[in-house]
Design an enzyme around this catalytic site. Structure first.
Site, PDB file in Angstrom:
ATOM      1  N   GLU A 128       0.837  -1.213   0.000  1.00  0.00           N
ATOM      2  CA  GLU A 128       0.000   0.000   0.000  1.00  0.00           C
ATOM      3  C   GLU A 128       0.869   1.260   0.000  1.00  0.00           C
ATOM      4  O   GLU A 128       0.517   2.269  -0.623  1.00  0.00           O
ATOM      5  CB  GLU A 128      -0.937  -0.033   1.222  1.00  0.00           C
ATOM      6  CG  GLU A 128      -1.900   1.122   1.359  1.00  0.00           C
ATOM      7  CD  GLU A 128      -3.114   1.041   0.423  1.00  0.00           C
ATOM      8  OE1 GLU A 128      -2.894   1.059  -0.792  1.00  0.00           O
ATOM      9  OE2 GLU A 128      -4.245   0.984   0.913  1.00  0.00           O
ATOM     10  N   THR A 180      -4.136   8.472  -4.861  1.00  0.00           N
ATOM     11  CA  THR A 180      -4.232   8.671  -3.410  1.00  0.00           C
ATOM     12  C   THR A 180      -3.110   9.594  -2.919  1.00  0.00           C
ATOM     13  O   THR A 180      -3.330  10.455  -2.071  1.00  0.00           O
ATOM     14  CB  THR A 180      -4.163   7.311  -2.676  1.00  0.00           C
ATOM     15  OG1 THR A 180      -5.260   6.523  -3.128  1.00  0.00           O
ATOM     16  CG2 THR A 180      -4.253   7.464  -1.173  1.00  0.00           C
TER      17      THR A 180
HETATM   18  N1  HSE Z   1      -7.633   6.822   4.241  1.00  0.00           N
HETATM   19  C1  HSE Z   1      -7.013   6.888   2.949  1.00  0.00           C
HETATM   20  C2  HSE Z   1      -7.176   8.287   2.400  1.00  0.00           C
HETATM   21  C3  HSE Z   1      -7.678   5.920   2.038  1.00  0.00           C
HETATM   22  O1  HSE Z   1      -8.285   8.825   2.503  1.00  0.00           O
HETATM   23  O2  HSE Z   1      -6.204   8.854   1.902  1.00  0.00           O
HETATM   24  C4  HSE Z   1      -7.147   5.924   0.650  1.00  0.00           C
HETATM   25  O3  HSE Z   1      -6.463   4.772   0.370  1.00  0.00           O
END
Ligand code: HSE
Length: 306
Positions: A128, A180
């Protein structure tokens, strides 16, 4: 050849107020991954989908997670990995987490279950990191544990599974990609105390609402005063979708993970369909290709299918 095939589900993380600490696995969409042990050393990766993801294990999310797993048991033989992704990368429904988590669960099954779920989360997080540039478990933990999950502390992986009432989850994925890492880079580094108070009250309210099956409380608590105002600007049609879905009877909802997908919760199939129609109408009007799902919470998480 010894091999295991898994079905690795999408996940909706944050659930509005719980940035990086709340997430749930959903039944659809999902990836299918097959892992085989081979005599030839090294990790070979094949994709049977259309996304052209890297086949070099060091650049591939599943490859990186698998390497973290294998080095912990000092495994010297080879592996072959065949990935069929149905969860589009950059969609906001945990595509990278499904890859990273699916492969470590498959490896654990294939190699005699040497690790606990918590250890598997830790290996998957290595994958990740290359996708998002940060260590967060709010997609990976629900993918591995199933259901609705709270990560009370990410460093020590204090993971708590929460009970939830039956809920319909409607998701729309406008076919644009938001990385992201970018969606995280635009977030404020500091927040006003006033906003923090609203946010943590909502987190407490949401968790209580789930545990007490109090739909009204769940709906009132699905509010995000910190992340949504910044990220929603990246998502065309966001305000209109949200307003129309609430008017159609959604309990509440917002950005799924880092977007661009949006999710809405509801208590009946009829309302879930109304919500889907609202989502489709907005994106049809905007001329943006989109995909919708009406699904539910997946209490099983990753499933070994053969
Ligand atoms: N919690 C993370 C974000 C999830 O909002 O950036 C995205 O993978």
């Amino acid at each position: 050849m010894k091999s295991v095939t898994v079905k690795s589900p999408a996940t909706v993380s944050n659930l509005c107020c719980g940035f990086d600490i709340l997430g749930m696995a959903v039944c659809e969409p999902f990836d299918i991954m097959q892992l085989s042990l081979t005599d030839q050393p090294g990790i070979m990766i094949d994709h049977t989908d259309k996304y052209r993801l890297p086949v070099n294990a060091d650049e591939n999310i599943a490859g990186v997670a698998l390497k973290a797993f294998l080095s912990a048991i000092d495994y010297k033989e080879g592996c072959q990995l065949v990935i069929n992704k149905q969860i589009k990368p950059g969609s906001g429904v945990g595509s990278s987490a499904a890859s990273a988590a699916g492969i470590v669960v498959a490896a654990n099954e294939l190699l005699g279950k040497p690790f606990s779920k918590k250890q598997l989360v830790s290996f998957a997080m290595e994958g990740e990191v290359i996708a998002s540039g940060s260590r967060h478990a709010d997609n990976i933990a629900p993918c591995i544990y199933g259901g609705l999950v709270l990560i009370r502390d990410t460093a020590s992986l204090d993971i708590i599974q929460l009970d939830a009432p039956e809920l319909f989850v409607t998701i729309v994925h406008p076919q644009i990609e938001i990385k992201t890492s970018y969606a995280r880079s635009i977030l404020p580094k500091e927040i006003p105390l006033k906003s923090a108070v609203i946010q943590w009250a909502n987190v407490a309210g949401l968790v209580t609402g789930f545990l007490q099956k109090d739909y009204g409380l769940i709906g009132r608590s699905l509010e995000d005063v910190i992340i949504e105002p910044v990220r929603s600007k990246l998502i065309p049609g966001f305000d209109e979708v949200k307003q129309k879905c609430l008017a159609a009877g959604a309990l509440g909802g917002g950005i799924s993970g880092s977007g661009p997908s949006l999710f809405m919760l509801s208590t009946s199939a009829m309302v879930a369909t109304e919500i889907e129609n609202c989502m489709k109408a907005v994106y049809e009007k905007l001329g943006i290709e989109h995909k919708t799902y009406i699904t539910g919470i997946n209490n099983e998480g990753i499933k070994i299918i053969s």
